[in-house]
Write a protein that holds these residues in place. Structure first.
Motif, PDB file in Angstrom:
ATOM      1  N   TRP A   1       0.843  -1.190   0.000  1.00 25.89           N
ATOM      2  CA  TRP A   1       0.000   0.000   0.000  1.00 25.89           C
ATOM      3  C   TRP A   1       0.877   1.238   0.000  1.00 25.89           C
ATOM      4  O   TRP A   1       2.025   1.203   0.440  1.00 25.89           O
ATOM      5  CB  TRP A   1      -0.924   0.016   1.212  1.00 25.89           C
ATOM      6  N   LEU A   2       0.332   2.352  -0.444  1.00 24.41           N
ATOM      7  CA  LEU A   2       1.064   3.623  -0.443  1.00 24.41           C
ATOM      8  C   LEU A   2       1.247   4.163   0.963  1.00 24.41           C
ATOM      9  O   LEU A   2       2.205   4.889   1.232  1.00 24.41           O
ATOM     10  CB  LEU A   2       0.315   4.674  -1.271  1.00 24.41           C
TER      11      LEU A   2
ATOM     12  N   LYS B   1      -8.981   3.109  -0.291  1.00 23.17           N
ATOM     13  CA  LYS B   1      -8.519   1.844  -0.859  1.00 23.17           C
ATOM     14  C   LYS B   1      -9.706   1.137  -1.501  1.00 23.17           C
ATOM     15  O   LYS B   1     -10.817   1.162  -0.980  1.00 23.17           O
ATOM     16  CB  LYS B   1      -7.888   0.969   0.226  1.00 23.17           C
TER      17      LYS B   1
ATOM     18  N   CYS C   1      -1.495  -1.118  -6.326  1.00 26.68           N
ATOM     19  CA  CYS C   1      -0.591  -1.473  -5.221  1.00 26.68           C
ATOM     20  C   CYS C   1      -0.287  -2.962  -5.133  1.00 26.68           C
ATOM     21  O   CYS C   1       0.624  -3.359  -4.407  1.00 26.68           O
ATOM     22  CB  CYS C   1      -1.201  -1.011  -3.891  1.00 26.68           C
TER      23      CYS C   1
END
Length: 167
Positions: A82-83, A126, A148
């Motif tokens: 994930w970012l 998300k 992602c």
């Protein structure tokens, strides 16, 4: 056009939208939503838990989705990264009515969700989708969501995306 929490009295309209979306996925050649999910129990549970939202215009529901402020257990095991690791909102079961054709309703929905997130002090969104849901993949690309990796729902891999909003 407003985004509001869904009510149990909306279930009939929402279920028609979900059935339309299921048929659209099939017509597009997608395997998504072709196995009895989502169903009326899923929608009722969303509403009871405060996750169900609709976009309404002049008394007609144009879009249904689950907006979940909290942890999505399937997202804890991403094949990728994930970012961010901050609080996030999850979007599931996004489905548009045939009445919404030509209104860019999904794009407007994502923009409304961004505003809702900022109001609530949550700066990450998300979402996941099937590999063959081309309509959703185009929307996510257009709105600058970052791919992602993969997450798994009910035994199947799904493409996972995140967008971090400016604070």
């Amino acid at each position: 056009m407003i985004l509001r929490a869904a009510k149990l009295t909306d279930i009939d309209q929402i279920w028609e939208i979900i059935q339309y979306a299921i048929a659209q996925r099939k017509a597009d050649g997608s395997t998504q939503w072709q196995d009895g999910y989502p169903n009326e129990n899923t929608i009722q549970a969303d509403i009871n838990q405060g996750y169900g939202y609709v976009i309404e215009e002049e008394g007609s529901i144009l879009l249904y989705a689950a907006i979940i402020f909290g942890v999505e257990p399937a997202y804890e095991n991403i094949e990728g990264q994930w970012l961010s690791n901050q609080d996030y909102v999850v979007l599931h079961r996004v489905a548009a009515s045939p009445l919404a054709k030509g209104k860019s309703i999904a794009t407007k929905f994502f923009q409304m969700v961004e505003d809702l997130c900022i109001e609530k002090g949550v700066y990450s969104i998300k979402v996941d989708t099937n590999f063959d849901n081309m309509a959703m993949l185009r929307i996510l690309e257009k709105l600058d969501y970052t791919y992602c990796g993969e997450v798994y729902f009910r035994g199947a891999a799904r493409k996972a995306f995140e967008k971090v909003l400016p604070k």
